[in-house]
Write an enzyme that holds these catalytic residues in place. Structure first.
Site, PDB file in Angstrom:
ATOM      1  N   SER A  58       7.280  -8.993  -9.103  1.00 62.49           N
ATOM      2  CA  SER A  58       8.436  -8.221  -9.570  1.00 62.49           C
ATOM      3  C   SER A  58       9.644  -8.462  -8.678  1.00 62.49           C
ATOM      4  CB  SER A  58       8.102  -6.726  -9.630  1.00 62.49           C
ATOM      5  OG  SER A  58       7.510  -6.295  -8.418  1.00 62.49           O
ATOM      6  N   GLY A  81      -3.250  -3.452   0.172  1.00 65.39           N
ATOM      7  CA  GLY A  81      -3.778  -3.294  -1.179  1.00 65.39           C
ATOM      8  C   GLY A  81      -3.990  -1.848  -1.572  1.00 65.39           C
ATOM      9  N   SER A 130       4.571   3.794   2.184  1.00 63.56           N
ATOM     10  CA  SER A 130       5.761   4.246   1.485  1.00 63.56           C
ATOM     11  C   SER A 130       6.280   5.587   2.005  1.00 63.56           C
ATOM     12  CB  SER A 130       5.448   4.329  -0.010  1.00 63.56           C
ATOM     13  OG  SER A 130       6.444   5.025  -0.700  1.00 63.56           O
ATOM     14  N   ASP A 147       6.113   1.091  -7.923  1.00 59.41           N
ATOM     15  CA  ASP A 147       4.966   0.311  -8.390  1.00 59.41           C
ATOM     16  C   ASP A 147       3.940   0.212  -7.256  1.00 59.41           C
ATOM     17  OD1 ASP A 147       3.397  -1.236 -10.056  1.00 59.41           O
ATOM     18  OD2 ASP A 147       4.514  -3.086  -9.710  1.00 59.41           O
ATOM     19  N   HIS A 150      -1.830   4.175  -6.891  1.00 60.56           N
ATOM     20  CA  HIS A 150      -2.071   4.941  -8.112  1.00 60.56           C
ATOM     21  C   HIS A 150      -2.855   6.231  -7.884  1.00 60.56           C
ATOM     22  CE1 HIS A 150      -1.384   1.232 -10.911  1.00 60.56           C
ATOM     23  NE2 HIS A 150      -0.306   1.635 -10.300  1.00 60.56           N
ATOM     24  N   HIS A 175       6.249   1.875 -12.957  1.00 65.88           N
ATOM     25  CA  HIS A 175       5.300   0.976 -13.618  1.00 65.88           C
ATOM     26  C   HIS A 175       3.939   1.647 -13.792  1.00 65.88           C
ATOM     27  CE1 HIS A 175       3.101  -3.047 -14.049  1.00 65.88           C
ATOM     28  NE2 HIS A 175       3.947  -2.965 -15.060  1.00 65.88           N
TER      29      HIS A 175
HETATM   30  N1  SAH Z   1       5.011  -5.128  -7.957  1.00 61.09           N
HETATM   31  C1  SAH Z   1       3.840  -5.967  -7.798  1.00 61.09           C
HETATM   32  C2  SAH Z   1       2.518  -5.230  -7.896  1.00 61.09           C
HETATM   33  C3  SAH Z   1       2.322  -4.126  -6.901  1.00 61.09           C
HETATM   34  S1  SAH Z   1       0.608  -3.688  -6.735  1.00 61.09           S
HETATM   35  C4  SAH Z   1       3.883  -7.115  -8.835  1.00 61.09           C
HETATM   36  O1  SAH Z   1       4.889  -7.280  -9.530  1.00 61.09           O
HETATM   37  O2  SAH Z   1       2.909  -7.857  -8.919  1.00 61.09           O
HETATM   38  C5  SAH Z   1       0.700  -2.253  -5.750  1.00 61.09           C
HETATM   39  C6  SAH Z   1       1.020  -2.509  -4.275  1.00 61.09           C
HETATM   40  O3  SAH Z   1       1.286  -1.243  -3.695  1.00 61.09           O
HETATM   41  C7  SAH Z   1      -0.114  -3.130  -3.440  1.00 61.09           C
HETATM   42  O4  SAH Z   1       0.329  -4.347  -2.866  1.00 61.09           O
HETATM   43  C8  SAH Z   1      -0.424  -2.080  -2.362  1.00 61.09           C
HETATM   44  O5  SAH Z   1      -0.666  -2.621  -1.076  1.00 61.09           O
HETATM   45  C9  SAH Z   1       0.827  -1.239  -2.357  1.00 61.09           C
HETATM   46  N2  SAH Z   1       0.625   0.145  -1.973  1.00 61.09           N
HETATM   47  C10 SAH Z   1      -0.262   1.031  -2.484  1.00 61.09           C
HETATM   48  N3  SAH Z   1      -0.110   2.239  -1.913  1.00 61.09           N
HETATM   49  C11 SAH Z   1       0.920   2.119  -1.026  1.00 61.09           C
HETATM   50  C12 SAH Z   1       1.556   3.020  -0.124  1.00 61.09           C
HETATM   51  N4  SAH Z   1       1.181   4.313  -0.048  1.00 61.09           N
HETATM   52  N5  SAH Z   1       2.547   2.555   0.641  1.00 61.09           N
HETATM   53  C13 SAH Z   1       2.938   1.255   0.577  1.00 61.09           C
HETATM   54  N6  SAH Z   1       2.383   0.361  -0.261  1.00 61.09           N
HETATM   55  C14 SAH Z   1       1.384   0.783  -1.057  1.00 61.09           C
HETATM   56 MG    MG Z   2       2.023  -2.026 -11.365  1.00 63.92          MG
END
Ligand code: SAH
Ligand code: MG
Length: 216
Positions: A58, A81, A130, A147, A150, A175
């Site tokens: 993205s 991850g 985050s 994004d 989850h 997303h």
């Molecule tokens: N935007 C990407 C997909 C993101 S997948 C694309 O276009 O392919 C979700 C990502 O969020 C993962 O790499 C994971 O390491 C990160 N993630 C999950 N929880 C998080 C958090 N609390 N803080 C920071 N990063 C996080």
């Molecule tokens: Mg996603």
């Protein structure tokens, strides 16, 4: 520069500098096109930030558009991850495992992909959780793309930590919004609903599992 936008059915605002199909990630090309449009509009109002870089899929869509404006994208990820990326889970990719660390590490892949795409000056990775980054963030945002994780805890931390930085008129993209629980986990849908219920946001676009809202 080679362009591969002809492989994608939805018209893109800005051609992509790499073959996006070769970048690991989780984004439909139609969602990428919608993100470009939202980032273009949002960048005129404030900074641009993404939560969840993974390998940069993205970020390459968004970065390609921002580069043409001279704007930048901050992309936040701890690079270890999400739950579903861990060994034994559905979205685990063994090529992203760092044996020495005993953990996932997507950061080297992000850096390599940004270099290949010529976006090292445009996409600025921030490595951290985050919620921790949000707590220290000071800048105003015109475009925010959630994004990340989850789990309900992660999604709520993203929503609560970052949306206060969004300026009026700014765009919030989320997303993996699945109204039907059979299609996927609920927390991104729950923060989307929370945003609408707050009366601070209106929906402006829905593409696949991407929702784009405008801050009133
Ligand atoms: N935007 C990407 C997909 C993101 S997948 C694309 O276009 O392919 C979700 C990502 O969020 C993962 O790499 C994971 O390491 C990160 N993630 C999950 N929880 C998080 C958090 N609390 N803080 C920071 N990063 C996080
Ligand atoms: Mg996603």
């Amino acid at each position: 520069m080679r362009c591969f936008e002809s492989l994608i059915m939805t018209p893109l605002l800005t051609p992509l500098p790499v073959n996006i199909d070769e970048i690991k990630g989780f984004l439909d090309p139609r969602e990428g096109a919608a993100l470009q449009a939202a980032a273009l509009a949002g960048a005129k109002l404030g900074g641009c930030l993404e939560i969840g870089a993974y390998c940069g899929k993205s970020a390459i869509y968004i970065g390609a558009t921002l580069k043409s404006l001279g704007a930048v994208l901050f992309t936040v990820d701890h690079h270890r991850g999400s739950e579903e990326n861990q060994p034994g889970w559905a979205y685990h990719d063994a090529e992203l495992w760092d044996g020495a660390a005993g953990a996932m590490d997507t950061l080297p892949h992000l850096r390599r992909n940004l270099r290949t795409a010529g976006l090292e000056e445009t996409v600025i990775p921030i490595v951290g959780r985050s919620g921790a980054v949000a707590a220290h963030w000071g800048g105003k945002l015109g475009f925010l793309f959630i994004d990340g994780g989850h789990t309900l805890e992660a999604a709520l931390a993203d929503y609560r930590g970052w949306t206060p930085h969004l300026v009026r008129g700014g765009l919030l993209a989320i997303h993996d919004v699945f109204p039907d629980p059979a299609d996927g986990g609920r927390p991104p849908f729950e923060i989307y609903q929370r945003a609408l219920a707050s009366d601070l946001f209106v929906e402006v676009e829905a593409v696949e599992s991407l929702r784009v809202l405008r801050r009133l």
